[in-house]
Write a protein that holds these residues in place. Structure first.
Motif, PDB file in Angstrom:
ATOM      1  N   TYR A 185       7.613   2.412  -3.940  1.00 55.49           N
ATOM      2  CA  TYR A 185       7.594   2.928  -2.567  1.00 55.49           C
ATOM      3  C   TYR A 185       7.322   4.428  -2.536  1.00 55.49           C
ATOM      4  N   GLN A 186       7.979   5.169  -3.397  1.00 55.39           N
ATOM      5  CA  GLN A 186       7.825   6.620  -3.398  1.00 55.39           C
ATOM      6  C   GLN A 186       6.397   7.037  -3.724  1.00 55.39           C
ATOM      7  N   GLN A 187       5.749   6.303  -4.629  1.00 55.52           N
ATOM      8  CA  GLN A 187       4.388   6.650  -5.017  1.00 55.52           C
ATOM      9  C   GLN A 187       3.390   6.392  -3.897  1.00 55.52           C
ATOM     10  N   ASN A 188       3.599   5.278  -3.165  1.00 57.30           N
ATOM     11  CA  ASN A 188       2.661   4.930  -2.097  1.00 57.30           C
ATOM     12  C   ASN A 188       3.403   4.187  -0.991  1.00 57.30           C
ATOM     13  N   PRO A 189       4.021   4.924  -0.051  1.00 55.48           N
ATOM     14  CA  PRO A 189       4.821   4.280   1.003  1.00 55.48           C
ATOM     15  C   PRO A 189       4.022   3.344   1.904  1.00 55.48           C
ATOM     16  N   MET A 190       2.700   3.468   1.885  1.00 54.20           N
ATOM     17  CA  MET A 190       1.874   2.631   2.756  1.00 54.20           C
ATOM     18  C   MET A 190       1.202   1.481   2.009  1.00 54.20           C
ATOM     19  N   GLY A 191       1.285   1.474   0.655  1.00 55.81           N
ATOM     20  CA  GLY A 191       0.486   0.503  -0.084  1.00 55.81           C
ATOM     21  C   GLY A 191       1.209  -0.326  -1.115  1.00 55.81           C
ATOM     22  N   TYR A 192       2.532  -0.226  -1.192  1.00 57.03           N
ATOM     23  CA  TYR A 192       3.252  -1.002  -2.197  1.00 57.03           C
ATOM     24  C   TYR A 192       3.373  -2.463  -1.755  1.00 57.03           C
ATOM     25  N   TYR A 193       3.575  -3.351  -2.727  1.00 55.89           N
ATOM     26  CA  TYR A 193       3.724  -4.778  -2.448  1.00 55.89           C
ATOM     27  C   TYR A 193       5.208  -5.139  -2.383  1.00 55.89           C
ATOM     28  N   ARG A 194       5.551  -5.991  -1.437  1.00 58.46           N
ATOM     29  CA  ARG A 194       6.918  -6.483  -1.316  1.00 58.46           C
ATOM     30  C   ARG A 194       6.924  -7.986  -1.581  1.00 58.46           C
ATOM     31  N   VAL A 195       7.880  -8.443  -2.337  1.00 55.78           N
ATOM     32  CA  VAL A 195       7.991  -9.875  -2.610  1.00 55.78           C
ATOM     33  C   VAL A 195       8.106 -10.659  -1.312  1.00 55.78           C
ATOM     34  N   VAL A 196       8.808 -10.107  -0.338  1.00 57.51           N
ATOM     35  CA  VAL A 196       9.036 -10.818   0.923  1.00 57.51           C
ATOM     36  C   VAL A 196       7.741 -11.086   1.682  1.00 57.51           C
ATOM     37  N   ASP A 197       6.679 -10.343   1.387  1.00 55.61           N
ATOM     38  CA  ASP A 197       5.421 -10.512   2.109  1.00 55.61           C
ATOM     39  C   ASP A 197       4.516 -11.582   1.502  1.00 55.61           C
ATOM     40  N   ASP A 198       4.908 -12.174   0.384  1.00 58.14           N
ATOM     41  CA  ASP A 198       4.051 -13.096  -0.362  1.00 58.14           C
ATOM     42  C   ASP A 198       4.840 -14.369  -0.648  1.00 58.14           C
ATOM     43  N   ARG A 199       4.368 -15.512  -0.178  1.00 55.74           N
ATOM     44  CA  ARG A 199       5.092 -16.774  -0.404  1.00 55.74           C
ATOM     45  C   ARG A 199       5.257 -17.080  -1.877  1.00 55.74           C
ATOM     46  N   ARG A 200       4.343 -16.584  -2.694  1.00 55.49           N
ATOM     47  CA  ARG A 200       4.439 -16.761  -4.141  1.00 55.49           C
ATOM     48  C   ARG A 200       4.888 -15.480  -4.827  1.00 55.49           C
TER      49      ARG A 200
END
Length: 344
Positions: free
Chosen positions: A85-100
């Motif tokens: 998150y700190q490196q790229n607050p707009m571009g990080y991936y979250r597990v919650v956003d991906d069904r897999r």
């Protein structure tokens, strides 16, 4: 959710342990990832950020996959946890956003938790993990975690991580193991797991045997999203709120929006009621048929620790397990110890 610590840091309690055959519990959740072995407990947000260029100073949580059984990851680098998150607050991936997400990022987050620890050249884990719907995805998760993985941590040291997955169980099984002292071994138990992305209702019979499992959509992330999209939030911030900053404010129970001086407690209050009606109440209704025959009715997960929700659950005769965000992983670690002793 981790109410006792800020989500802006990894939570780590570490004691140097023998290098070989560490029995461990691994819980890759939609919101947070936990790794527990011996007296070591690690919790990081379930965030991943691929790194394709040089960064100024390597952050804790930087992993480079040098060689190993996941050949498709060789030469790949990523940040995990709050560093992503700190490196790229707009571009990080979250597990919650991906069904897999728990499959696609499981190994990355497992290695990311180890990256927060003091360096050791070799680690070997006998692992029990959990996933939503282990019947469908347990074998796949096991194959993605298993094997030897040689990685470079934080731009410096190289370590070889050996992982032997001895079981992948349904989410909630570990929590029942943790709560053994609060349930009757021969009775029926009803467990609500109020997570970041879903709410899971599990019914356990004698000696913790899983009988019924139901998943209802929505979790704590729905509440965070509602706060971020709230009209007053958008007016105050000239746009939607940052979900991570909101999450940190809720977990700290200060409701402070970072260092801006703006407090969103009143917006939390406004959005909490519709979240209870749409998400919490749906989960409670799904478990209602087993309430009357259950000798213990328990709650775990970040949702059970939200401000005001703990009191609401208690008033309804549901017992939130202390430090419920650790409950599943702690139980998984105990299962791993048992299986290791039995030579599984």
């Amino acid at each position: 959710m981790t109410p006792n610590t800020s989500a802006l840091t990894a939570t780590t309690t570490y004691r140097r342990s023998p290098l070989i055959n560490l029995s461990a519990g691994f819980d890759c959740g939609n919101g947070s990832t936990n790794l527990i072995f011996e007296e070591t407990e690690i919790l990081i947000p379930s965030y991943v950020l691929p790194i394709y260029s040089e960064i100024y100073d390597p952050l804790t949580g930087l992993v480079e996959y040098v060689s190993g059984d996941r050949s498709e990851l060789i030469s790949h680098r990523w940040l995990s946890g709050i560093s992503a998150y700190q490196q790229n607050p707009m571009g990080y991936y979250r597990v919650v956003d991906d069904r897999r997400g728990k499959l696609n990022y499981g190994l990355q987050l497992l290695l990311g938790t180890i990256a927060t620890l003091p360096h050791q050249s070799h680690w070997a884990f006998t692992l029990v993990a959990s996933i939503q719907d282990a019947q469908a995805f347990g074998h796949e998760l096991s194959s993605l975690l298993n094997g030897n993985h040689t990685v470079r941590f934080n731009g410096k040291e190289v370590s070889t991580i050996g992982v032997k997955v001895v079981a992948v169980v349904e989410e909630g099984v570990g929590a029942i193991v943790t709560a053994r002292s609060e349930i009757e071994s021969e009775g029926q138990s009803l467990l609500y797991d109020f997570g970041n992305g879903t709410c899971i209702i599990s019914v356990f019979g004698a000696k913790g045997k899983l009988l019924i499992r139901k998943v209802t959509p929505g979790g704590v992330e729905n509440l965070i999203d509602a706060i971020a999209r709230n009209l007053e939030t958008r007016k105050q911030l000239n746009g939607e709120g940052d979900r991570q900053i909101i999450r940190a404010g809720i977990e700290a129970k200060t409701f402070e929006y970072g260092t801006t001086g703006w407090n969103f407690r009143h917006i939390y209050q406004v959005e909490l009621k519709p979240w209870v009606q749409s998400t919490l109440a749906t989960a409670l209704k799904a478990g209602e048929p087993w309430r009357a025959t259950s000798s213990a009715v328990l709650a775990v997960g970040g949702g059970s620790e939200l401000p005001q929700i703990t009191q609401l659950l208690t008033a309804k005769g549901i017992t939130p397990i202390t430090q419920g965000h650790w409950a599943n992983a702690r139980g998984l670690a105990k299962l791993a110890q048992l299986k290791q002793r039995r030579g599984s």
